[in-house]
Motif scaffolding. Structure first.
Motif, PDB file in Angstrom:
ATOM      1  N   TYR A 272      13.398  -4.666  31.418  1.00  0.00           N
ATOM      2  CA  TYR A 272      12.897  -6.068  31.506  1.00  0.00           C
ATOM      3  C   TYR A 272      13.094  -6.786  32.709  1.00  0.00           C
ATOM      4  CZ  TYR A 272      11.109  -4.946  27.097  1.00  0.00           C
ATOM      5  OH  TYR A 272      10.372  -4.209  26.035  1.00  0.00           O
ATOM      6  N   GLU A 273      14.153  -6.443  33.576  1.00  0.00           N
ATOM      7  CA  GLU A 273      14.432  -7.391  34.571  1.00  0.00           C
ATOM      8  C   GLU A 273      13.393  -6.694  35.628  1.00  0.00           C
ATOM      9  OE1 GLU A 273      18.444  -7.030  36.081  1.00  0.00           O
ATOM     10  OE2 GLU A 273      18.483  -9.063  35.855  1.00  0.00           O
TER      11      GLU A 273
ATOM     12  N   VAL B 171      16.839 -11.428  28.261  1.00  0.00           N
ATOM     13  CA  VAL B 171      17.703 -10.697  29.475  1.00  0.00           C
ATOM     14  C   VAL B 171      19.220 -11.183  29.452  1.00  0.00           C
ATOM     15  CG1 VAL B 171      17.725 -10.023  31.452  1.00  0.00           C
ATOM     16  CG2 VAL B 171      15.715  -9.687  30.143  1.00  0.00           C
ATOM     17  N   ASP B 172      19.140 -12.695  29.617  1.00  0.00           N
ATOM     18  CA  ASP B 172      20.348 -13.271  29.830  1.00  0.00           C
ATOM     19  C   ASP B 172      21.519 -12.924  28.862  1.00  0.00           C
ATOM     20  OD1 ASP B 172      19.056 -15.927  31.856  1.00  0.00           O
ATOM     21  OD2 ASP B 172      19.959 -14.078  32.636  1.00  0.00           O
TER      22      ASP B 172
ATOM     23  N   LYS C 144      13.473 -13.887  29.899  1.00  0.00           N
ATOM     24  CA  LYS C 144      14.339 -14.249  30.514  1.00  0.00           C
ATOM     25  C   LYS C 144      15.824 -14.440  29.821  1.00  0.00           C
ATOM     26  CE  LYS C 144      13.067 -15.553  35.124  1.00  0.00           C
ATOM     27  NZ  LYS C 144      12.166 -16.611  35.516  1.00  0.00           N
TER      28      LYS C 144
ATOM     29  N   VAL D  42      18.118 -10.244  42.321  1.00  0.00           N
ATOM     30  CA  VAL D  42      18.665  -9.325  41.165  1.00  0.00           C
ATOM     31  C   VAL D  42      19.575  -8.119  42.032  1.00  0.00           C
ATOM     32  CG1 VAL D  42      18.363  -7.275  39.793  1.00  0.00           C
ATOM     33  CG2 VAL D  42      17.251  -9.591  39.409  1.00  0.00           C
TER      34      VAL D  42
ATOM     35  N   TYR E 209      12.841 -12.416  43.671  1.00  0.00           N
ATOM     36  CA  TYR E 209      13.692 -12.338  42.266  1.00  0.00           C
ATOM     37  C   TYR E 209      14.280 -10.805  42.405  1.00  0.00           C
ATOM     38  CZ  TYR E 209      14.580 -11.915  37.329  1.00  0.00           C
ATOM     39  OH  TYR E 209      15.354 -11.949  35.991  1.00  0.00           O
TER      40      TYR E 209
ATOM     41  N   LYS F 122      22.824  -9.541  29.345  1.00  0.00           N
ATOM     42  CA  LYS F 122      23.874  -9.557  30.279  1.00  0.00           C
ATOM     43  C   LYS F 122      25.061 -10.172  29.916  1.00  0.00           C
ATOM     44  CE  LYS F 122      20.860  -9.832  34.325  1.00  0.00           C
ATOM     45  NZ  LYS F 122      20.312 -10.917  35.385  1.00  0.00           N
TER      46      LYS F 122
ATOM     47  N   LEU G  30      10.280  -8.337  34.833  1.00  0.00           N
ATOM     48  CA  LEU G  30      10.181  -9.722  34.943  1.00  0.00           C
ATOM     49  C   LEU G  30       9.818 -10.106  36.476  1.00  0.00           C
ATOM     50  CD1 LEU G  30      13.008 -11.513  33.011  1.00  0.00           C
ATOM     51  CD2 LEU G  30      10.481 -11.856  32.936  1.00  0.00           C
TER      52      LEU G  30
ATOM     53  N   LYS H  14      23.873  -7.572  41.592  1.00  0.00           N
ATOM     54  CA  LYS H  14      24.381  -6.528  41.404  1.00  0.00           C
ATOM     55  C   LYS H  14      25.437  -6.012  42.629  1.00  0.00           C
ATOM     56  CE  LYS H  14      21.091  -4.114  39.069  1.00  0.00           C
ATOM     57  NZ  LYS H  14      19.895  -3.315  38.910  1.00  0.00           N
TER      58      LYS H  14
ATOM     59  N   VAL I  31      18.223  -4.384  29.964  1.00  0.00           N
ATOM     60  CA  VAL I  31      17.892  -5.340  31.045  1.00  0.00           C
ATOM     61  C   VAL I  31      17.177  -4.687  32.251  1.00  0.00           C
ATOM     62  CG1 VAL I  31      19.602  -6.181  32.888  1.00  0.00           C
ATOM     63  CG2 VAL I  31      20.173  -6.757  30.490  1.00  0.00           C
ATOM     64  N   GLU I  32      17.431  -3.410  32.468  1.00  0.00           N
ATOM     65  CA  GLU I  32      16.778  -2.802  33.347  1.00  0.00           C
ATOM     66  C   GLU I  32      15.249  -2.631  33.241  1.00  0.00           C
ATOM     67  OE1 GLU I  32      20.167   0.524  34.767  1.00  0.00           O
ATOM     68  OE2 GLU I  32      18.074   1.239  34.485  1.00  0.00           O
TER      69      GLU I  32
END
Lengths: 189, 761
Positions: free
Chosen positions: B136-137, B102-103, B99, B153, B149, B106, B140, B157, B133-134
């Motif tokens: 693993y988001e 990923v952050d 996470k 997300v 979650y 971002k 996740l 967006k 990001v795509e």
């Protein structure tokens, strides 16, 4: 990545919005102005490149004493001829836009003033800078004595480590204190 | 190969390049081919770090799996050949780390636009980060609470997209952008700053207009009693004949006076309409709200300006700033550019001379004497203008007692005309007087601004004092009228029968009822008239002083002895500071009068709109770029500070009248009350539950308010002393830096010439 014939694809538009300080309208306007500078046949080229002379005909740059340096700094061409692709043009407008940060403006200002591209502003760079600012005609130029005095005053003020040149961090330190810089370092189409 | 257009100073890129060279084979069984190698060289360091983290965690996991394999006999590789992670098999810390990665990605995407890289590099970095990001988001979200979650997300967006569209929309909505840009390119940023200020004022007035129109004028017009139903809403019989005349309407009498435009029209009914709109409460709160909103906006803008301009280190970088920041990149006009070159050269030469010359103050006594003389003359001027206004106002009161019809137009409008004319001619006088003083132009400009400020302030306050006299007069008149009304009412009932009989109520037409002099409406009318005459004066000055002058110079030049364009009078320059001051004072008058004349913000809005177009046209058509360009920069906060002072000073008279003078008995929303603010008390008592008013009465207890004020004073003192100590620490650090570099230099000198120096010492 490149621009197709006078139409900007939607995902490029959103990517450019993400990567620059420009709004959608500004990007579209920039695209329009840029294609106006192209010759007819070049418009169908996937990634057209506009030569420096054409860029310098833009009214926003025409009267600027640093116009050539600006083109050279933002140009990504191999032979350093100052020609700009559309993406270079967007980079230029983004750095000069109203919402750009002080850091990015001062970074690019430093590179524009660095006439010999050696990473520092030494005596020669500063001299060329003063000559640009005082205009082309002979009666507005400073005498060499005045020039020497002026540049030594500047180095006294800005050169913290006293090595005779102004590097990027010293430049940014000086600029960050100036109240005028952000508002005058602006170009809007 | 190092791309040539990166300067060696670009540390970010260098570091990244180093890391690339030492990167080993990370992916499972993947052998980097040549093309991919080149692509990878351009990736940002953060992306490498991210992948490194990811692959670190996968190697850790692999180790742990191998250790566990013995125990559980699991054979499957959790990480398949693509390096994809199946998060349902990850432990919480690894999930955390993912996470975080990923952050980080971002955050990188957010920060990309501020990086000084060429677009190609930014694009590559952006696409890669977005892919990461795509990938693993989405992954996740497969753990527990995945639906929540994924929903979160998606909402983020959508929210980001909405924000971006809203920003675009907001910039598209900004009016007059093209006009101002054109002015900027012709005249530079200092002239354009006036128009930007004008636009900002327009925005504020728009909000004030919205408040007064929507919450005060419209409810009364729609839901209140209509025109002619009660005495206060009807033109009195005596005035009816001339109520529709243009002259009367221009003076805001007649039908204009008895309308929602002024205070007197409003009924004091507590609640009107079917949803019980509390009119008097709304009137009072809107009055307070306009002031509060104005304070908030001005202070917020000042704070923002103060942050941007940094600590006012005015003189330590004089030359460097002249060098690096004096060119105005907005200039697009060759003539302006030439002017700018000349002014920059002059300022360089001047600065060099000043630095070189020791201050030879020959004749310092003469200079000082002249300056004292100049200040004395200015004081005389100010006193003279104050007395003139006072005299004129007393005269107009005398005229009013005689009845206005007996006097000429000039005599009727004397006060306004005198104030406007003074505002026009005295600054010119100050300009001439300041020639005696021999200051540096920038200092002279500040003195000039200060004097004009004092002039306007003096005039305004003299006007207010005169107005207070008029108010007192009206209140005395009111007592007389009240007495007369009781007599009149008694005489009405005399006809129908003896005292206590309840005869049929006599219907009197509202126009015939004797009226009290409504001092609030009078005050509102005075302000409206003042503003209109001020506006007219400004426009006429503009047309004559700029336009006519330009026309004369242009066309008479052919047949005149000397060159009109180069010598006297030539074309006029745009007076930025004078215009800004005029704008600020007009706004002050609006703030003063808005409580008594709700139409004032609307009037001002109209006025600013017209001004914008008129002045834009006049500037482009009749003005030339300034010869000496003074930066509008530090002046930004100077003008804001003046605006704040004016705001404070304008609201004082209004507050004074609200708090001390009882409202008129028969006009306005507060008629019948003892004081205007009683409406708050009444609302608290009747509309709110009982405990609320108890809490309020505790809160307004002096025993609570005084300690609170004391606490705030202490807080201010504390903040002030910390800011002072920070400033001193700053100066000390700077000195230390200088010392350290000095010592370093000396050290280098000593060691390189070590033995020679010691030997020869």
């Amino acid at each position: 990545m490149g621009t197709t014939a006078s139409q900007l694809p939607k995902e490029s538009l959103s990517e450019y919005q993400e990567l620059t300080f420009l709004t959608k309208q500004e990007i579209l306007l920039a695209h329009r102005r840029f294609t106006e500078l192209l010759e007819g046949d070049e418009r169908n080229h996937p990634n057209p490149r506009v030569p420096m002379d054409a860029i310098l005909t833009l009214t926003e740059l025409k009267s600027n004493p640093f116009k050539k340096r600006i083109c050279q700094v933002f140009s990504t061409s191999e032979n350093r001829d100052g020609s700009l692709t559309f993406e270079d043009f967007l980079d230029l407008l983004s750095a000069f836009s109203d919402s750009a940060t002080l850091e990015i403006k001062s970074h690019y200002a430093f590179r524009i003033f660095d006439f010999d591209d050696d990473g520092t502003l030494d005596y020669g760079d500063l001299e060329k800078l003063v000559n640009c600012l005082t205009g082309e005609t002979a009666d507005t130029r400073l005498s060499s004595e005045e020039m020497r005095q002026l540049i030594s005053n500047i180095l006294d003020e800005s050169d913290i480590d006293k090595d005779g040149t102004v590097n990027l961090s010293e430049f940014q330190h000086v600029i960050s204190r100036s109240p005028d810089f952000v508002s005058s370092f602006k170009i809007v189409l | 190969p190092h791309p040539s257009h990166f300067s060696p100073g670009d540390e970010d890129f260098q570091e990244n390049h180093e890391r690339q060279k030492h990167k080993g084979k990370r992916r499972n069984g993947e052998r980097p081919k040549n093309k991919r190698e080149n692509q990878r060289r351009q990736r940002s360091s953060k992306s490498v770090q991210g992948i490194r983290e990811e692959s670190q965690s996968t190697t850790e996991r692999r180790e742990r799996r191998r250790r566990r394999r013995g125990k559980e006999g699991e054979d499957e590789e959790e990480v398949n050949n693509d390096g994809e992670v199946r998060p349902e098999l990850l432990s919480p810390e690894e999930l955390e780390k993912l996470k975080e990665a990923v952050d980080e990605k971002k955050k990188l995407i957010q920060s990309l636009r501020g990086k000084p890289w060429p677009m190609k590099q930014k694009l590559v970095s952006l696409r890669e980060s977005q892919l990461f990001v795509e990938k693993y988001e989405g992954a996740l979200g497969k753990g527990k609470g995945r639906k929540l979650y994924a929903y979160k997300v998606m909402m983020t967006k959508k929210w980001k997209k909405f924000q971006r569209d809203f920003e675009n929309f907001k910039t598209a909505c900004i009016p007059w952008e093209m006009k101002i840009k054109e002015i900027e390119s012709h005249f530079g940023s200092s002239v354009a700053s006036y128009f930007i200020f004008l636009r900002w004022m327009y925005g504020i007035n728009m909000i004030l207009f919205g408040l007064t129109f929507g919450l005060v004028m419209v409810p009364e017009a729609l839901m209140g009693r209509p025109y002619g139903s009660i005495p206060r809403k009807t033109v009195p019989r005596a005035e009816e004949a001339g109520a529709m005349d243009f002259a009367v309407l221009w003076d805001f009498g007649g039908y204009a006076q008895y309308s929602v435009l002024f205070y007197g029209y409003y009924n004091n009914q507590r609640a009107i309409g079917w949803f019980k709109f509390r009119m008097p409460l709304s009137y009072f709160l809107v009055g307070v709200g306009t002031v509060a909103y104005s304070y908030m906006v001005v202070i917020r803008t000042m704070a923002r300006n103060a942050n941007e301009s940094g600590v006012g280190d005015d003189n330590s970088f004089n030359f460097s700033w002249k060098m690096f920041t004096s060119w105005d990149y907005l200039i697009g006009n060759p003539e302006t550019a030439d002017n700018k070159f000349a002014s920059i050269t002059t300022s360089f030469k001047e600065a060099i001379l000043e630095e070189q010359e020791s201050r030879k103050d020959d004749n310092i006594h003469l200079t000082r004497f002249l300056r004292v003389l100049a200040n004395f003359l200015v004081l005389c001027c100010l006193a003279g203008s104050g007395y003139l206004i006072y005299f004129v106002v007393r005269r107009s009161q005398k005229f009013a007692l005689d009845g206005l019809e007996n006097h000429t137009w000039w005599e009727r409008n004397e006060v306004n005309m005198v104030m406007s004319l003074l505002g026009m001619f005295c600054p010119m006088l100050f300009d001439v007087i300041s020639a005696l003083e021999n200051y540096h132009p920038r200092v002279a400009l500040q003195w000039q601004l200060g004097r004009i400020f004092a002039l306007f302030l003096g005039n305004l306050y003299t006007f207010i004092i005169a107005l207070m006299d008029a108010i007192n007069l009206k209140r005395k008149e009111e007592k007389v009228v009240k007495y007369n009304i009781t007599m009149w009412e008694a005489s009405l009932y005399n006809g129908t029968g003896p005292e206590n009989s309840t005869g049929p109520p006599v219907t009197i037409h509202p126009a015939d009822v004797p009226r009290g002099p409504c001092w609030e409406t009078m005050v509102g009318q005075e302000f409206v008239r003042l503003i209109i005459s001020d506006t007219m004066t400004t426009y006429i000055t503009l047309l004559i002083g700029d336009f006519l002058r330009a026309v004369l110079v242009r066309f008479l030049n052919h047949c005149w002895c000397w060159d009109l364009e180069a010598g006297f009078p030539s074309y006029s320059e745009f007076d930025v500071s004078g215009n800004v001051l005029g704008l600020i004072f007009n706004q002050g008058m609006i703030w003063m009068g808005a409580f008594y004349a709700p139409c004032l913000p609307a009037l001002n809005l109209l006025r600013l709109h017209v001004s914008m177009y008129l002045q834009c046209w006049a500037v482009m058509c009749c003005n030339v770029p300034q010869e000496r360009v003074f930066k509008a920069s530090g002046s930004n906060n100077f003008y804001m500070a003046m605006l704040l002072v004016i705001l404070f000073l304008s609201t004082l008279p209004a507050i004074y009248t609200i708090v001390t003078i009882p409202p008129s008995f028969d006009c306005g929303p507060f008629s019948g009350k003892n004081r205007m603010f009683d409406v708050i008390q009444e609302t608290l008592e009747s509309d709110f539950p009982a405990w609320f008013s108890k809490v309020f009465s505790y809160a307004s207890n002096p025993g609570l308010v005084l300690p609170f004020i004391l606490l705030m004073v202490l807080a201010i003192y504390y903040l002030q002393s910390t800011s002072k100590s920070y400033r001193e620490a700053n100066v000390e650090l700077k000195n230390k830096l200088q010392m350290v570099t000095q010592r370093l230099d000396n050290f280098v000198l000593l060691t390189s010439y070590g033995s020679d120096f010691i030997l020869n010492a």
